[in-house]
Design a protein around this motif. Structure first.
Motif, PDB file in Angstrom:
ATOM      1  N   ARG A   1      33.832  40.021  28.802  1.00 53.62           N
ATOM      2  CA  ARG A   1      33.770  40.240  30.222  1.00 53.62           C
ATOM      3  C   ARG A   1      34.493  38.932  30.957  1.00 53.62           C
ATOM      4  O   ARG A   1      35.353  39.147  32.006  1.00 53.62           O
ATOM      5  N   ARG A   2      34.392  37.867  30.444  1.00 56.09           N
ATOM      6  CA  ARG A   2      35.018  36.728  31.056  1.00 56.09           C
ATOM      7  C   ARG A   2      36.407  36.832  30.811  1.00 56.09           C
ATOM      8  O   ARG A   2      37.328  36.476  31.907  1.00 56.09           O
ATOM      9  N   ALA A   3      36.785  37.312  29.476  1.00 54.87           N
ATOM     10  CA  ALA A   3      38.278  37.403  29.337  1.00 54.87           C
ATOM     11  C   ALA A   3      39.169  38.489  30.170  1.00 54.87           C
ATOM     12  O   ALA A   3      40.048  38.266  30.690  1.00 54.87           O
ATOM     13  N   ALA A   4      38.265  39.641  30.441  1.00 53.04           N
ATOM     14  CA  ALA A   4      38.530  40.609  31.171  1.00 53.04           C
ATOM     15  C   ALA A   4      38.721  40.310  32.729  1.00 53.04           C
ATOM     16  O   ALA A   4      40.004  40.448  33.391  1.00 53.04           O
ATOM     17  N   CYS A   5      37.752  39.469  33.190  1.00 50.12           N
ATOM     18  CA  CYS A   5      38.228  38.673  34.288  1.00 50.12           C
ATOM     19  C   CYS A   5      39.089  37.739  34.602  1.00 50.12           C
ATOM     20  O   CYS A   5      39.959  37.958  35.603  1.00 50.12           O
ATOM     21  N   ASP A   6      39.403  37.151  33.635  1.00 48.43           N
ATOM     22  CA  ASP A   6      40.438  36.016  33.605  1.00 48.43           C
ATOM     23  C   ASP A   6      41.760  36.966  33.638  1.00 48.43           C
ATOM     24  O   ASP A   6      42.837  36.664  34.460  1.00 48.43           O
ATOM     25  N   ARG A   7      41.789  37.904  32.733  1.00 48.13           N
ATOM     26  CA  ARG A   7      43.250  38.879  32.742  1.00 48.13           C
ATOM     27  C   ARG A   7      43.077  39.594  34.102  1.00 48.13           C
ATOM     28  O   ARG A   7      44.430  39.508  34.965  1.00 48.13           O
ATOM     29  N   ARG A   8      41.984  39.811  35.043  1.00 49.27           N
ATOM     30  CA  ARG A   8      42.294  40.567  36.148  1.00 49.27           C
ATOM     31  C   ARG A   8      42.703  39.433  37.244  1.00 49.27           C
ATOM     32  O   ARG A   8      43.578  39.750  38.207  1.00 49.27           O
ATOM     33  N   ILE A   9      42.078  38.131  37.151  1.00 52.90           N
ATOM     34  CA  ILE A   9      42.544  37.243  37.836  1.00 52.90           C
ATOM     35  C   ILE A   9      43.861  36.832  37.800  1.00 52.90           C
ATOM     36  O   ILE A   9      44.389  36.768  38.807  1.00 52.90           O
ATOM     37  N   ALA A  10      44.443  36.677  36.598  1.00 52.31           N
ATOM     38  CA  ALA A  10      45.573  36.236  36.370  1.00 52.31           C
ATOM     39  C   ALA A  10      46.746  37.519  36.671  1.00 52.31           C
ATOM     40  O   ALA A  10      47.733  37.202  37.432  1.00 52.31           O
ATOM     41  N   HIS A  11      46.363  38.749  36.601  1.00 51.21           N
ATOM     42  CA  HIS A  11      47.040  39.968  36.828  1.00 51.21           C
ATOM     43  C   HIS A  11      47.026  39.711  38.372  1.00 51.21           C
ATOM     44  O   HIS A  11      48.518  39.921  39.038  1.00 51.21           O
ATOM     45  N   GLY A  12      46.052  39.374  39.301  1.00 47.78           N
ATOM     46  CA  GLY A  12      46.117  39.539  40.540  1.00 47.78           C
ATOM     47  C   GLY A  12      46.783  38.399  41.088  1.00 47.78           C
ATOM     48  O   GLY A  12      47.565  38.505  42.246  1.00 47.78           O
TER      49      GLY A  12
ATOM     50  N   ARG B   1      29.364  37.562  23.014  1.00 45.45           N
ATOM     51  CA  ARG B   1      30.624  38.251  22.853  1.00 45.45           C
ATOM     52  C   ARG B   1      30.830  38.966  24.235  1.00 45.45           C
ATOM     53  O   ARG B   1      31.998  39.380  24.604  1.00 45.45           O
ATOM     54  N   TYR B   2      29.808  39.953  24.663  1.00 47.79           N
ATOM     55  CA  TYR B   2      30.054  40.554  25.618  1.00 47.79           C
ATOM     56  C   TYR B   2      30.491  39.852  26.889  1.00 47.79           C
ATOM     57  O   TYR B   2      31.394  40.084  27.688  1.00 47.79           O
ATOM     58  N   MET B   3      29.762  38.533  27.048  1.00 49.00           N
ATOM     59  CA  MET B   3      29.991  37.920  28.037  1.00 49.00           C
ATOM     60  C   MET B   3      31.669  37.453  28.121  1.00 49.00           C
ATOM     61  O   MET B   3      32.268  37.079  28.981  1.00 49.00           O
TER      62      MET B   3
END
Length: 240
Positions: A19-30, A14-16
């Motif tokens: 984290r992956r979802a957060a990274c995906d969001r940051r990547i999408a936001h970027g 769940r943590y991973m």
């Protein structure tokens, strides 16, 4: 223990996943920010290009306006030069008209003075001729026909003098009403009781006939009167 281990693995997943979802969001936001920045950059480039093109068009328009302004300035300078020239010509024309008017008035005054002098002189001559005629009539009555006395009367009334020498010179003035001081003369020589004309200034017409008549009549007094009348006629006509 297996249960604890299984729960730990689930939490890790769940943590991973988080984290992956957060990274995906940051990547999408970027990506969104990058796309937005790229879009803004492209818009800025388009705007700058439009501004540049507008500046070029404005510069060309400005150059055309400058050319028109230079043409207007040249036309204005030419118009001002023409106006100044016309003003100068108008001033010269006005001065010329003024000078011509002044000269015309002076000429009119001079002509009027000359006419007054002519009329006055004519009146004086008329009275003098009347006096001479009366004197000549008196000569005929009394019988005084000597040349010396006749010369004396003419000298007194008609500006006449005689210069004696080898020949006799008869000089007149008061002949020309316009120029009473002008002198007219003729010179006669007597040889063997015959008269001959030596000189005549100005030269008159029919002098030979007049001299022949003098020799026939032997009336020098009459000849002098005729010569003066001829001089007066020549002065009036302007020709001998």
């Amino acid at each position: 223990m297996e249960v604890a281990h299984g729960e730990g693995a689930a939490d890790l997943r769940r943590y991973m996943a988080a984290r992956r979802a957060a990274c995906d969001r940051r990547i999408a936001h970027g990506r969104e920010r990058t796309a937005a920045a790229a879009s803004a950059f492209r818009a800025a480039i388009l705007s700058a290009r439009s501004l540049a093109e507008g500046n070029v068009a404005h510069r060309e328009k400005l150059n055309r306006l400058k050319d028109q302004l230079r043409g207007l300035e040249a036309g204005l300078a030419e118009a001002m030069s023409a106006q100044v020239k016309k003003g100068s010509e108008c001033k010269l024309t006005t001065e010329s008209i003024s000078n011509a008017t002044t000269t015309n008035e002076q000429l009119r005054s001079l002509v009027s003075d000359q006419r007054a002098r002519r009329d006055e002189y004519a009146n004086v001559i008329s009275h003098q001729l009347e006096a001479v005629e009366a004197l000549e009539a008196n000569f005929d009555v009394v019988g005084k026909k000597s040349l010396d006395e006749a010369i004396m009367w003419y000298s007194k009334f008609l500006g006449f003098r005689v210069v004696a020498g080898e020949a006799v010179k008869f000089v007149f003035n008061k002949v020309d009403m316009q120029s009473p001081d002008n002198e007219y003369m003729f010179c006669i020589k007597v040889n063997n009781d015959e008269y001959s004309l030596i000189e005549c200034v100005p030269l008159l017409k029919d002098l030979e006939e007049l001299v022949n008549d003098l020799n026939r009549s032997n009336d020098l007094f009459r000849f002098v009167r005729i010569m003066r009348a001829r001089f007066q006629a020549a002065a009036t006509k302007g020709t001998p």
